[in-house]
Scaffold this active site. Structure first.
Site, short mmCIF file in Angstrom:
data_model
loop_
_atom_site.label_atom_id
_atom_site.label_comp_id
_atom_site.label_asym_id
_atom_site.label_seq_id
_atom_site.Cartn_x
_atom_site.Cartn_y
_atom_site.Cartn_z
N ASP A 245 -8.00 2.90 -15.42
CA ASP A 245 -8.64 2.38 -14.19
C ASP A 245 -8.43 0.88 -14.01
OD1 ASP A 245 -9.77 4.67 -13.32
OD2 ASP A 245 -11.83 3.98 -13.45
N CYS B 154 -20.72 11.57 -7.72
CA CYS B 154 -20.89 12.88 -7.06
C CYS B 154 -19.88 13.85 -7.66
CB CYS B 154 -20.64 12.71 -5.56
SG CYS B 154 -20.52 14.25 -4.63
N CYS C 150 -17.38 18.21 -5.04
CA CYS C 150 -16.07 18.83 -4.78
C CYS C 150 -15.51 19.50 -6.03
CB CYS C 150 -15.07 17.82 -4.20
SG CYS C 150 -14.93 16.26 -5.08
C1 B12 Z 1 -10.24 4.17 -6.27
C2 B12 Z 1 -10.70 5.35 -7.10
C3 B12 Z 1 -11.74 6.12 -6.59
C4 B12 Z 1 -12.24 6.00 -5.17
C5 B12 Z 1 -11.25 6.70 -4.23
C6 B12 Z 1 -10.93 8.14 -4.66
C7 B12 Z 1 -9.58 8.65 -4.23
N1 B12 Z 1 -9.50 9.95 -4.09
O1 B12 Z 1 -8.63 7.89 -4.13
C8 B12 Z 1 -13.65 6.64 -5.27
C9 B12 Z 1 -14.67 5.56 -5.61
C10 B12 Z 1 -14.10 7.40 -4.05
C11 B12 Z 1 -13.45 7.52 -6.51
C12 B12 Z 1 -14.24 8.62 -6.76
C13 B12 Z 1 -14.09 9.44 -7.87
N2 B12 Z 1 -13.30 9.19 -8.93
CO1 B12 Z 1 -11.99 7.75 -8.98
N3 B12 Z 1 -10.57 6.51 -9.14
C14 B12 Z 1 -10.10 5.63 -8.34
C15 B12 Z 1 -8.88 4.93 -8.96
C16 B12 Z 1 -9.34 3.61 -9.58
C17 B12 Z 1 -7.70 4.71 -7.99
C18 B12 Z 1 -7.35 5.96 -7.15
C19 B12 Z 1 -6.35 5.63 -6.08
O2 B12 Z 1 -5.36 4.98 -6.31
N4 B12 Z 1 -6.64 6.10 -4.86
C20 B12 Z 1 -5.75 5.91 -3.76
C21 B12 Z 1 -5.32 7.27 -3.25
C22 B12 Z 1 -4.45 7.20 -2.00
O3 B12 Z 1 -4.56 7.73 -4.30
P1 B12 Z 1 -4.49 9.23 -4.69
O4 B12 Z 1 -5.62 10.03 -4.21
O5 B12 Z 1 -4.15 9.29 -6.15
O6 B12 Z 1 -3.25 9.49 -3.69
C23 B12 Z 1 -2.32 10.34 -3.92
C24 B12 Z 1 -2.63 11.68 -3.25
O7 B12 Z 1 -3.25 11.45 -2.00
C25 B12 Z 1 -1.26 12.17 -3.20
N5 B12 Z 1 -0.96 13.05 -2.12
C26 B12 Z 1 -0.87 12.75 -0.83
N6 B12 Z 1 -0.48 13.83 -0.16
C27 B12 Z 1 -0.29 14.82 -1.06
C28 B12 Z 1 0.08 16.13 -0.90
C29 B12 Z 1 0.18 16.94 -2.02
C30 B12 Z 1 0.61 18.34 -1.84
C31 B12 Z 1 -0.15 16.44 -3.30
C32 B12 Z 1 -0.08 17.30 -4.52
C33 B12 Z 1 -0.57 15.10 -3.44
C34 B12 Z 1 -0.62 14.33 -2.30
O8 B12 Z 1 -0.38 11.06 -3.06
C35 B12 Z 1 -1.11 9.86 -3.16
C36 B12 Z 1 -0.30 8.81 -3.87
O9 B12 Z 1 0.10 9.27 -5.17
C37 B12 Z 1 -8.47 5.98 -10.05
C38 B12 Z 1 -7.80 5.40 -11.28
C39 B12 Z 1 -6.35 5.10 -11.00
N7 B12 Z 1 -5.93 3.89 -11.22
O10 B12 Z 1 -5.61 5.98 -10.57
C40 B12 Z 1 -9.83 6.66 -10.36
C41 B12 Z 1 -9.80 8.16 -10.67
C42 B12 Z 1 -8.93 8.81 -9.64
N8 B12 Z 1 -11.19 8.56 -10.45
C43 B12 Z 1 -11.60 9.48 -11.24
C44 B12 Z 1 -12.87 10.14 -11.14
C45 B12 Z 1 -13.33 10.92 -12.35
C46 B12 Z 1 -13.61 10.05 -9.96
C47 B12 Z 1 -14.84 10.88 -9.56
C48 B12 Z 1 -14.76 12.35 -10.00
C49 B12 Z 1 -16.11 10.21 -10.13
C50 B12 Z 1 -17.41 10.87 -9.69
N9 B12 Z 1 -17.77 12.03 -10.24
O11 B12 Z 1 -18.14 10.32 -8.92
C51 B12 Z 1 -14.83 10.73 -8.01
C52 B12 Z 1 -14.04 11.85 -7.34
C53 B12 Z 1 -13.90 11.69 -5.87
C54 B12 Z 1 -12.59 12.32 -5.35
N10 B12 Z 1 -12.64 13.55 -4.86
O12 B12 Z 1 -11.55 11.65 -5.43
C55 B12 Z 1 -10.53 9.88 -12.24
C56 B12 Z 1 -9.92 11.21 -11.78
C57 B12 Z 1 -9.49 12.13 -12.89
C58 B12 Z 1 -8.90 13.39 -12.33
N11 B12 Z 1 -9.17 14.51 -12.97
O13 B12 Z 1 -8.21 13.38 -11.35
C59 B12 Z 1 -9.54 8.63 -12.13
C60 B12 Z 1 -8.07 8.96 -12.36
C61 B12 Z 1 -10.05 7.62 -13.16
C62 B12 Z 1 -9.61 7.95 -14.57
N12 B12 Z 1 -8.96 7.02 -15.23
O14 B12 Z 1 -9.83 9.02 -15.08
N13 B12 Z 1 -12.43 7.08 -7.26
S1 SF4 Z 2 -8.72 25.01 -5.21
FE1 SF4 Z 2 -10.07 24.86 -3.41
S2 SF4 Z 2 -11.84 23.67 -4.11
FE2 SF4 Z 2 -10.20 23.37 -5.63
S3 SF4 Z 2 -9.15 21.50 -4.98
FE3 SF4 Z 2 -8.05 23.22 -4.05
S4 SF4 Z 2 -9.00 23.45 -2.03
FE4 SF4 Z 2 -10.39 22.20 -3.24
S1 SF4 Z 3 -17.71 15.99 -2.62
FE1 SF4 Z 3 -16.08 14.76 -3.59
S2 SF4 Z 3 -15.13 13.62 -1.91
FE2 SF4 Z 3 -17.09 14.44 -1.14
S3 SF4 Z 3 -18.57 12.82 -1.46
FE3 SF4 Z 3 -18.63 14.07 -3.31
S4 SF4 Z 3 -17.13 13.13 -4.74
FE4 SF4 Z 3 -16.74 12.30 -2.68
#
Ligand code: B12
Ligand code: SF4
Ligand code: SF4
Length: 373
Positions: A141, A256, A259
């Site tokens: 992170d 949270c 999801c």
């Molecule tokens: C900023 C951040 C957040 C933000 C934004 C989340 C987000 N989804 O981006 C917030 C604060 C909301 C957050 C929340 C959480 N986070 Co967070 N977060 C990060 C962080 C620091 C950066 C993520 C990032 O770069 N986001 C920018 C977006 C655009 O990037 P992305 O989602 O990876 O984008 C890719 C996809 O969209 C993909 N994509 C786009 N189109 C398509 C289409 C297809 C078909 C596919 C396959 C992919 C794809 O391409 C994009 C570029 O690669 C990472 C650590 C890291 N450096 O990676 C941890 C990280 C993602 N978080 C983590 C965790 C645990 C959480 C939470 C579960 C914590 C919680 N329980 O509250 C939640 C989950 C929320 C969620 N559903 O994402 C873990 C996830 C582990 C995992 N199993 O994936 C990470 C990796 C931290 C870690 N070192 O473990 N997080």
């Molecule tokens: S399997 Fe269903 S609940 Fe799980 S990440 Fe995909 S759409 Fe979301």
């Molecule tokens: S369900 Fe997932 S994406 Fe929605 S608010 Fe909770 S952590 Fe964020």
């Protein structure tokens, strides 16, 4: 010296990779794999996410974009990305306590940043001793890098519509990740045994459960709008959260898991028992009584002896988050009438306390409005 230590110095990249992965297993990582260091395949998606301000208040994400999109910019000359994952929960449903705010599972035990980083740095220093002059960057992170995309390339799992990496064999997405970017050449090895460069299979198909269940409508397929995500609102926002979210954060007070809780891949399974939850993440605390957190001062926070990432939230943030969650709690039919009354009175006190921070007062006032109390 352990069996794997000799191989770390080997002149053969494949032999080195085998030794590195053996070392990861010794360190107790549930999953480990190695990907080639190369640019993101989804730079367009990332840039669009920033351009549409889906990063919310996390301004650092809009900086260092080129470094985030290519590990060879982050570490000049980088050739490999070692990716690891710890399993922190098994997906068993929580026993819900009315009037309590839940803590997301990843935050219930020790701080994963520390737990993962310590082991990765020990591994990186062993490699460094065997390859002088090479560069290593350990990221949990803490650096601009798309950890999930590299982990997916290294075969640790598949990214779901909720954007989380879902592991194999019923592990679900209850995984926290770490990576080591290095200039050492390591042969790519996918954790799932598939050929390196295989396209990631879609784990979701027609499923939309996470999208439908998200309490704040933050998810569209493969994208999370952090300006709406409860995790960002309760952890990343240090001050004001718009009152529009009062009562919509459900019973979450820190992070949270909604999801993940609804995802079919993240349900507890017998198969997943082969990769037990790492003991560092054993829950110290899963929830907090809202009535208590609504009044937390700095001294109370100290006395509560919260551990791990929970220490990152200030007392005022806990009061604000408790107020947001109380908006839903007072409408919970399982909450005894006297507890409901006490919670409403505490919200009124918070909203009218002139010594309180304005953004905590606003959250309390919004919660009273949301609850129709
Ligand atoms: C900023 C951040 C957040 C933000 C934004 C989340 C987000 N989804 O981006 C917030 C604060 C909301 C957050 C929340 C959480 N986070 Co967070 N977060 C990060 C962080 C620091 C950066 C993520 C990032 O770069 N986001 C920018 C977006 C655009 O990037 P992305 O989602 O990876 O984008 C890719 C996809 O969209 C993909 N994509 C786009 N189109 C398509 C289409 C297809 C078909 C596919 C396959 C992919 C794809 O391409 C994009 C570029 O690669 C990472 C650590 C890291 N450096 O990676 C941890 C990280 C993602 N978080 C983590 C965790 C645990 C959480 C939470 C579960 C914590 C919680 N329980 O509250 C939640 C989950 C929320 C969620 N559903 O994402 C873990 C996830 C582990 C995992 N199993 O994936 C990470 C990796 C931290 C870690 N070192 O473990 N997080
Ligand atoms: S399997 Fe269903 S609940 Fe799980 S990440 Fe995909 S759409 Fe979301
Ligand atoms: S369900 Fe997932 S994406 Fe929605 S608010 Fe909770 S952590 Fe964020």
């Amino acid at each position: 010296m352990t069996a794997s230590a000799g191989g770390l110095a080997s002149g053969d990249p494949a032999e080195r990779s085998r030794a590195v992965l053996a070392r990861c297993a010794e360190h107790g990582f549930a999953l480990a794999g190695i990907a080639e260091a190369r640019a993101s395949d989804r730079a367009g998606e990332f840039r669009a996410w920033i351009a549409e301000a889906r990063h919310g208040g996390m301004h650092y994400l809009a900086e260092a974009v080129e470094r985030r999109l290519d590990p060879r910019v982050l570490v000049p000359g980088a050739r490999s990305v070692l990716c690891v994952a710890d399993r922190y929960a098994d997906g068993r449903p929580d026993a819900r306590l009315p009037g309590h705010g839940r803590i997301a599972r990843y935050a219930r035990g020790e701080d994963y940043h520390t737990v993962i980083r310590a082991r990765l740095e020990s591994l990186a220093s062993e490699l460094s001793a065997a390859h002088s002059g090479e560069r290593f960057r350990t990221c949990v992170d803490t650096a601009p890098i798309l950890e999930r995309e590299h982990a997916e390339r290294a075969g640790l799992g598949r990214i779901g519509k909720h954007t989380l990496l879902i592991g194999p064999e019923g592990l679900g997405s209850w995984l926290v990740l770490g990576v080591v970017v290095s200039t050492v050449e390591l042969a790519p090895v996918r954790a799932d045994g598939l050929a390196s460069g295989s396209p990631p299979p879609d784990p979701c198909g027609m499923c939309t459960r996470c999208i439908d269940a998200c309490p704040t409508e933050a998810i569209t397929a493969w994208s999370v709008d952090a300006s709406r995500c409860v995790s960002a609102l309760t952890i990343e926002e240090r001050e004001e959260v718009t009152g529009a979210f009062a009562g919509r954060t459900l019973d979450w007070i820190f992070g949270c898991d909604t999801c993940q809780e609804v995802c079919p891949h993240s349900q507890p399974t017998v198969r997943a028992r082969r990769a037990p939850v790492h003991e560092a993440y054993r829950a110290h605390r899963s929830s907090v009584p809202l009535l208590e957190a609504l009044g937390w001062t700095d001294a109370d926070l100290e006395a509560a002896r919260l551990n791990g990432v929970l220490r990152r939230a200030s007392a005022a943030m806990w009061r604000r988050n408790a107020a947001l969650a109380a908006g839903a709690a007072v409408a919970d039919p399982h909450l005894p009438r006297e507890d409901r009354g006490a919670l409403v009175r505490a919200l009124v006190d918070r909203a009218s306390d002139t010594a309180e921070l304005p953004w905590v007062r606003d959250a309390a006032a919004a919660a009273i409005g949301a609850a129709g109390a």
